[in-house]
Design a protein around this motif. Structure first.
Motif, PDB file in Angstrom:
ATOM      1  N   MET A   1       0.818  -1.188   0.000  1.00  0.00           N
ATOM      2  CA  MET A   1       0.000   0.000   0.000  1.00  0.00           C
ATOM      3  C   MET A   1       0.867   1.259   0.000  1.00  0.00           C
ATOM      4  N   SER A   2       1.884   1.279   0.807  1.00  0.00           N
ATOM      5  CA  SER A   2       2.672   2.488   0.992  1.00  0.00           C
ATOM      6  C   SER A   2       4.016   2.396   0.300  1.00  0.00           C
ATOM      7  N   LYS A   3       4.584   3.554   0.074  1.00  0.00           N
ATOM      8  CA  LYS A   3       5.958   3.610  -0.407  1.00  0.00           C
ATOM      9  C   LYS A   3       6.890   3.523   0.799  1.00  0.00           C
ATOM     10  N   GLU A   4       8.177   3.535   0.533  1.00  0.00           N
ATOM     11  CA  GLU A   4       9.184   3.493   1.594  1.00  0.00           C
ATOM     12  C   GLU A   4       8.959   4.639   2.574  1.00  0.00           C
ATOM     13  N   ILE A   5       9.074   4.346   3.864  1.00  0.00           N
ATOM     14  CA  ILE A   5       8.955   5.392   4.877  1.00  0.00           C
ATOM     15  C   ILE A   5      10.143   6.330   4.715  1.00  0.00           C
ATOM     16  N   GLN A   6       9.854   7.612   4.561  1.00  0.00           N
ATOM     17  CA  GLN A   6      10.889   8.592   4.249  1.00  0.00           C
ATOM     18  C   GLN A   6      11.823   8.884   5.413  1.00  0.00           C
ATOM     19  N   PHE A   7      11.272   8.993   6.609  1.00  0.00           N
ATOM     20  CA  PHE A   7      12.059   9.388   7.775  1.00  0.00           C
ATOM     21  C   PHE A   7      11.728   8.471   8.939  1.00  0.00           C
ATOM     22  N   LYS A   8      12.760   7.906   9.549  1.00  0.00           N
ATOM     23  CA  LYS A   8      12.520   7.058  10.718  1.00  0.00           C
ATOM     24  C   LYS A   8      13.672   7.204  11.697  1.00  0.00           C
ATOM     25  N   LYS A   9      13.331   7.045  12.949  1.00  0.00           N
ATOM     26  CA  LYS A   9      14.305   7.137  14.022  1.00  0.00           C
ATOM     27  C   LYS A   9      14.014   5.993  14.987  1.00  0.00           C
ATOM     28  N   ILE A  10      15.034   5.163  15.236  1.00  0.00           N
ATOM     29  CA  ILE A  10      14.932   4.052  16.174  1.00  0.00           C
ATOM     30  C   ILE A  10      16.044   4.230  17.199  1.00  0.00           C
ATOM     31  N   GLN A  11      15.667   4.302  18.453  1.00  0.00           N
ATOM     32  CA  GLN A  11      16.655   4.465  19.514  1.00  0.00           C
ATOM     33  C   GLN A  11      16.301   3.566  20.690  1.00  0.00           C
ATOM     34  N   VAL A  12      17.284   2.798  21.142  1.00  0.00           N
ATOM     35  CA  VAL A  12      17.177   2.033  22.380  1.00  0.00           C
ATOM     36  C   VAL A  12      18.252   2.628  23.273  1.00  0.00           C
ATOM     37  N   GLN A  13      17.833   3.187  24.402  1.00  0.00           N
ATOM     38  CA  GLN A  13      18.759   4.004  25.170  1.00  0.00           C
ATOM     39  C   GLN A  13      18.418   4.036  26.655  1.00  0.00           C
ATOM     40  N   GLN A  31       6.862  18.094   4.955  1.00  0.00           N
ATOM     41  CA  GLN A  31       5.679  18.949   4.854  1.00  0.00           C
ATOM     42  C   GLN A  31       4.455  18.182   4.367  1.00  0.00           C
ATOM     43  N   GLN A  32       4.636  16.906   4.036  1.00  0.00           N
ATOM     44  CA  GLN A  32       3.504  16.058   3.661  1.00  0.00           C
ATOM     45  C   GLN A  32       2.733  15.571   4.880  1.00  0.00           C
ATOM     46  N   VAL A  33       3.343  15.663   6.069  1.00  0.00           N
ATOM     47  CA  VAL A  33       2.693  15.181   7.293  1.00  0.00           C
ATOM     48  C   VAL A  33       1.488  16.059   7.606  1.00  0.00           C
ATOM     49  N   GLY A  34       0.321  15.428   7.675  1.00  0.00           N
ATOM     50  CA  GLY A  34      -0.908  16.132   8.011  1.00  0.00           C
ATOM     51  C   GLY A  34      -1.490  15.676   9.338  1.00  0.00           C
ATOM     52  N   GLY A  35      -1.006  14.551   9.838  1.00  0.00           N
ATOM     53  CA  GLY A  35      -1.478  14.034  11.117  1.00  0.00           C
ATOM     54  C   GLY A  35      -0.376  13.273  11.809  1.00  0.00           C
ATOM     55  N   ILE A  36      -0.284  13.447  13.119  1.00  0.00           N
ATOM     56  CA  ILE A  36       0.708  12.745  13.941  1.00  0.00           C
ATOM     57  C   ILE A  36      -0.021  12.074  15.088  1.00  0.00           C
ATOM     58  N   VAL A  81       2.523   5.828   5.721  1.00  0.00           N
ATOM     59  CA  VAL A  81       3.353   6.367   6.800  1.00  0.00           C
ATOM     60  C   VAL A  81       4.499   7.148   6.176  1.00  0.00           C
ATOM     61  N   ILE A  82       4.708   8.358   6.656  1.00  0.00           N
ATOM     62  CA  ILE A  82       5.783   9.200   6.149  1.00  0.00           C
ATOM     63  C   ILE A  82       6.981   9.184   7.097  1.00  0.00           C
ATOM     64  N   THR A  83       6.703   9.274   8.383  1.00  0.00           N
ATOM     65  CA  THR A  83       7.762   9.389   9.375  1.00  0.00           C
ATOM     66  C   THR A  83       7.401   8.623  10.641  1.00  0.00           C
ATOM     67  N   VAL A  84       8.399   8.002  11.268  1.00  0.00           N
ATOM     68  CA  VAL A  84       8.192   7.196  12.480  1.00  0.00           C
ATOM     69  C   VAL A  84       9.358   7.412  13.437  1.00  0.00           C
ATOM     70  N   THR A  85       9.013   7.499  14.700  1.00  0.00           N
ATOM     71  CA  THR A  85      10.011   7.479  15.768  1.00  0.00           C
ATOM     72  C   THR A  85       9.626   6.398  16.756  1.00  0.00           C
ATOM     73  N   SER A 106       1.720  10.898   9.196  1.00  0.00           N
ATOM     74  CA  SER A 106       1.119  10.448   7.947  1.00  0.00           C
ATOM     75  C   SER A 106       0.395  11.624   7.306  1.00  0.00           C
ATOM     76  N   THR A 107      -0.089  11.423   6.091  1.00  0.00           N
ATOM     77  CA  THR A 107      -0.841  12.489   5.442  1.00  0.00           C
ATOM     78  C   THR A 107      -2.185  12.701   6.129  1.00  0.00           C
ATOM     79  N   HIS A 108      -2.749  11.632   6.700  1.00  0.00           N
ATOM     80  CA  HIS A 108      -4.057  11.706   7.358  1.00  0.00           C
ATOM     81  C   HIS A 108      -4.025  10.986   8.695  1.00  0.00           C
TER      82      HIS A 108
END
Length: 164
Positions: A1-13, A31-36, A81-85, A106-108
């Motif tokens: 359904m989705s393309k590659e997630i553009q931005f992601k951050k994974i931290q175990v700390q 700037q495509q992010v419309g909802g978080i 999904v555009i961005t994930v942390t 995400s956009t929505h």
């Protein structure tokens, strides 16, 4: 359904994280992010009717991050999904300390909510963390709760997923 997630951050700390900074990163990453949608987990001071004075978390470095990467990838296949942390703390934690943060842009809103919940459900069941509670009666290692397994099972499709 989705393309590659553009931005992601994974931290175990071990370090404390700043929720405001993490939300800002999600918000400004595209700037495509419309909802978080976000989830913040905190250490409780009670579990199974026992008073909890602390929680100790261990993980398998490299393997845990790889598992989180697979969970995020699967979310990206299912939703736009555009961005994930994903930030998960380890080490000694006290009641009311932040333990986990999941944020999805995400956009929505619908995709952001669903992907955030999916990621959290799979973190509880597929990512390798060991948790030991400190109680008045001593310490005990925790196991995955049946309710967490049931929550994750609802996301499984007849096609399966890549998280086995």
């Amino acid at each position: 359904m989705s393309k590659e997630i553009q931005f992601k951050k994974i931290q175990v700390q071990k370090a404390v994280f700043n929720i405001g900074e993490e939300i800002s990163w999600l918000r400004t990453s595209s700037q495509q992010v419309g909802g978080i949608a976000t989830f913040l987990g905190v250490v409780r001071d009670i579990n199974e009717d026992d008073s909890v004075s602390g929680l100790y978390l261990e993980h398998y470095p490299g393997m845990t991050e790889s598992q989180i990467e697979k969970i995020i990838y699967e979310a990206g296949k299912r939703w736009e999904v555009i961005t994930v942390t994903v930030i998960h703390r380890i080490g000694e934690l006290l009641p009311n300390d932040e333990i986990v943060f999941v944020g999805v842009g995400s956009t929505h809103r619908g995709d952001a909510f669903a992907a955030c919940e999916f990621i959290m459900d799979y973190l509880k069941t597929k990512a390798t963390f060991w948790k030991k509670e400190q109680t008045v009666d001593g310490s005990r290692w925790l196991t995955t709760r049946p309710s967490d397994v049931k929550a994750a099972e609802r996301w499984q499709s007849s096609k399966g997923d890549d998280l086995s």
